[in-house]
Scaffold this active site. Sequence first.
Site, short mmCIF file in Angstrom:
data_model
loop_
_atom_site.label_atom_id
_atom_site.label_comp_id
_atom_site.label_asym_id
_atom_site.label_seq_id
_atom_site.Cartn_x
_atom_site.Cartn_y
_atom_site.Cartn_z
CB SER A 122 32.29 44.51 42.41
OG SER A 122 31.08 44.54 41.70
CD1 TRP A 151 35.00 51.69 57.24
CD2 TRP A 151 35.22 49.89 58.54
NE1 TRP A 151 36.34 51.43 57.38
CE2 TRP A 151 36.50 50.33 58.17
CE3 TRP A 151 35.10 48.75 59.34
CZ2 TRP A 151 37.66 49.67 58.59
CZ3 TRP A 151 36.26 48.11 59.75
CH2 TRP A 151 37.52 48.57 59.39
NE ARG A 166 31.67 54.15 63.44
CZ ARG A 166 30.35 54.20 63.40
NH1 ARG A 166 29.61 53.65 64.35
NH2 ARG A 166 29.74 54.84 62.42
CG HIS A 198 42.45 64.84 60.91
ND1 HIS A 198 42.32 65.28 62.20
CD2 HIS A 198 41.33 65.24 60.25
CE1 HIS A 198 41.17 65.95 62.32
NE2 HIS A 198 40.56 65.93 61.15
CB THR A 251 46.58 70.55 57.99
OG1 THR A 251 47.24 71.51 58.80
CG2 THR A 251 45.22 71.10 57.58
CG ASP A 271 43.77 62.07 56.37
OD1 ASP A 271 43.54 62.17 57.59
OD2 ASP A 271 43.09 62.64 55.51
#
Lengths: 310, 310, 310, 310
Positions: free
Chosen positions: B122, B110, B231, B222, B89, B220
């Site tokens: 788009s 991904w 990756r 983490h 966290t 984030d």
Amino acid sequence: MTLSPEHQAEIDASRAATRTTLRPVAEGLEQRLYEALPALDHGFVRVVDYMGDDAAIVQAARVSYGAGTRKARDDRGLIRYLMRHWHSTPFEMCEIKLHVKLPIFVARQWIRHRTANVNEYSARYSILDREFYIPAPEHLAAQASNNRQGRGDVLEGAEAEAVLRMLREDSARCYDHYAGMLNETADGSPADPDKAGLARELARMNLTANVYTQWYWKIDLHNLFHFLRLRADPHAQYEIRVYADIMCELARAWVPAAYEAFEEYRLGSVQFSASAMGCLKRMLAGESVTQESSGMSPGEWREFQAALAD
Amino acid sequence: MTLSPEHQAEIDASRAATRTTLRPVAEGLEQRLYEALPALDHGFVRVVDYMGDDAAIVQAARVSYGAGTRKARDDRGLIRYLMRHWHSTPFEMCEIKLHVKLPIFVARQWIRHRTANVNEYSARYSILDREFYIPAPEHLAAQASNNRQGRGDVLEGAEAEAVLRMLREDSARCYDHYAGMLNETADGSPADPDKAGLARELARMNLTANVYTQWYWKIDLHNLFHFLRLRADPHAQYEIRVYADIMCELARAWVPAAYEAFEEYRLGSVQFSASAMGCLKRMLAGESVTQESSGMSPGEWREFQAALAD
Amino acid sequence: MTLSPEHQAEIDASRAATRTTLRPVAEGLEQRLYEALPALDHGFVRVVDYMGDDAAIVQAARVSYGAGTRKARDDRGLIRYLMRHWHSTPFEMCEIKLHVKLPIFVARQWIRHRTANVNEYSARYSILDREFYIPAPEHLAAQASNNRQGRGDVLEGAEAEAVLRMLREDSARCYDHYAGMLNETADGSPADPDKAGLARELARMNLTANVYTQWYWKIDLHNLFHFLRLRADPHAQYEIRVYADIMCELARAWVPAAYEAFEEYRLGSVQFSASAMGCLKRMLAGESVTQESSGMSPGEWREFQAALAD
Amino acid sequence: MTLSPEHQAEIDASRAATRTTLRPVAEGLEQRLYEALPALDHGFVRVVDYMGDDAAIVQAARVSYGAGTRKARDDRGLIRYLMRHWHSTPFEMCEIKLHVKLPIFVARQWIRHRTANVNEYSARYSILDREFYIPAPEHLAAQASNNRQGRGDVLEGAEAEAVLRMLREDSARCYDHYAGMLNETADGSPADPDKAGLARELARMNLTANVYTQWYWKIDLHNLFHFLRLRADPHAQYEIRVYADIMCELARAWVPAAYEAFEEYRLGSVQFSASAMGCLKRMLAGESVTQESSGMSPGEWREFQAALAD
């Protein structure tokens, strides 16, 4: 709310340390940064960081390189369009981080919103402060008689006094026993050298649910709005609504265009069911519709009437 | 990678607009902000915003008011401790937003990482650019014979030429037919006034998977580290690893202490199974262990040997 | 859709293998289990497993031990109440697992819904089948002139023929080149012994976005309803709506009371903004409101009028 | 744990109602379905539903139509491979739903795992039972002196007695005052007709954190394993580990092959940092490595030694 002089000094220092950045800056929120906004009797909400502003929503929606130049629609109009048509991802591009101090029973409701990041003060590791939420007399509500989740009139007289006394005394006694079981002085040495002291992770079970905890809570704007829609609602429990109302003001200062759209299309909006829409069309055509002829249950009909009367 | 002069000008303008803020600033990342870092033949990674720095991780872990004063352990040590003991966290308290241009087949890998926010260009709404990924000759790998997911030697000679010609011609032809079916000129008017033009949401189906798309991607720290562990790994497909490697460098510039811990406890770490631990202890006690006596399958034994030989 | 005889035999075998269980059983869905329901020209949706039924929603809402006895409100009424008041967690207690075959450009829209579990057929590891989506002539729509995301009239005559020919030929050519670059026969041996064969993870980039892929997709009922609200909507792209419509029928068979509530309070509902509510009240009071006097933008006014006219 | 006769009768009835299904059935878990497995003094864990089995993991990994025929690798081997190489999505294809009764301070730790679905008994709406967790004497641990998060020796003699008495008396007094403030009899009528009774949502704040609550908790197998890795660990607090241990046994009964792999590659595994790997190689080459020459901090070195000594 009482901040210790040390805490206030830290906040003042944070507010004094200006830095330069190339990132977008939300002027309205910079003015409130770090400041502890009081909530309930000992709680607060503080913004400790944020990412993005109204323009960041627009930018993500346009997936353009920079500030975005092809403005077929102006930014405010685009934000309103996105909100109206439930485009959630552009709003996820803004993020806010709050430091919140709140009673445990409020924290337990709050944490049900899973799409956020949380670091809570750990009572396994640390010792909680001696602070409890005691409702102000005007918020000491009776159970609603017609609604199992709601509040009725305010308690008065001897009953109110007795309730407040119990809340105060039980919180205090439980906390004092908690402290006693821990057997620690401020510097960590044993208060009574003949005692071992109960493990913190166990002692905390003696605390009542109105003890204050605190956490860092980080959430994106889309999920913040979802939280606020539920928790700034008149049906939300008063004690969490106080926090939601503060966060509404912070959101307004941070992303004024998005907040305005949120008020228009979420907070102030009404959703009508298929049956309600049928009634509405009949009413607009001049027909007089009753609960009996509406196809709705009595409860729904009441909600429908209330929505039209507000 | 070729940025149009307009785009480069926008980036330059963004980099020139210094603002003041009270928020934490990560100096290392400010220097790379907005810059388009090239990836593959036409792709890039650009940091467009970030929240937090190494100190923000520490601050959340301490849930203190300000910069944190009780430093029993210094910040770097605490970050290493948190990483080593899987405390996720505090790392979630930092956030980064990237603008990425990447081929569709890379985007499809991904997007499997769900804990992120995405706004993709788009093709239902807009027209994709005429840019395709064509591997450099040294990356035109054959299928590995011993591993269904891997690459073997590089293709050579006539086969390589034929493959590259097919990739180039098919991408170009499919794109040109896409453009033709759309029947639009740059200003939106029909190219051929006698044609209606196929809907964009349909025409896009004629594009090949090496066409470039782009998105804003926010995550984030983490979850970024989790992404990078998978990756930036040698077993990841080269084409996504190129992006991961760039992001590793950006993470290092942003949160140097956290990145160092990530290298130590994730990227450079090895996980041994219960059986592998048993073998290891026997080996350290001087025993000679073979695959047969290891209790491991041949595949696991190979991986175990490789881990010890690296 | 064409299932190979082997696949059909497997489905028949699965449908023939009756087992006993103590778990709740949804009779309506048992009847459709494993069956491949056709979608588009080569796609399908198959239910491969499910957990829970209408009673499971009620049970979770009551957090009682068994079937729930204190029925102040009957089950259907409680489900409607929960849906109307946005109680999402009881609906999360039901789960469904689907096997879906769909074109890649549809899969790319679909995967944007992150709150689901996915295992997709891997073109890094395996070879995709030679199947492409080619729209039926009645779905070959032109770009809408008034709406950048929509479809207009159906293409006709020579233009339609040309478009269909391009779609067919480009898909086929790209696929055949893909197969040629792979240089594999059905048993995995090289088609041309003098060629190495391009790695699968690279060759796939030559495929067009209308090639079919397939996946296992698992989602809870709350998030399924959210998906269906967006994708069974008339504004959703036809090609994904086909799948959503099939899933609506499956949901109706699975949890009839919840589905009925979903139709009443979501699919058939209308959300009015604060401004729209203001207009509505004026109209119900007999006032004649125009766009000019409504406070709404022309676009919003059109949407408001459409909602009342439906 | 004491189940009321009514609850036991409901469980017995659920266990007696055999149904037929076409879905996969996990025989090992059917035998434990609905049964209340005791945890701590008044808590329990009950499986109320599940989806999938070991074969479902394999099936998703193969994305095949039915049971899967091309078995280059047998099912157990494939599951071990998937676990070893961190393939998480196939494990997400299994789902379990539990009914858990647990003290509030345990619930507060548990809920930090966000990737699960929860319906908790609502103290806003209902009245909690008069049941508190009181540690057995052998679990009444002192605070560890060397570790702020851990437990030391068991308290003894007068200190233990005093602690247990405080825990018992405070819980009971707080509960009785809670009940008194509510002023309700079993049938909902006021206990004292002259009192209004405090709203339930307020009265609950007087309860201590060892009061039992209950919830329905639904999670997929991948996230269950993640939970168990953290909470069945010797460093987890004893009171949550009791629940985790029960869930480990349930997982073993449900998906024996996956659970075996989980023990091998997660529970029994050790992760070595880059520095630890360097030391290990030196040690295997016969070198004698000390903390000073290891490059590790004293804490890490201790953990490293412990891992090799276990």
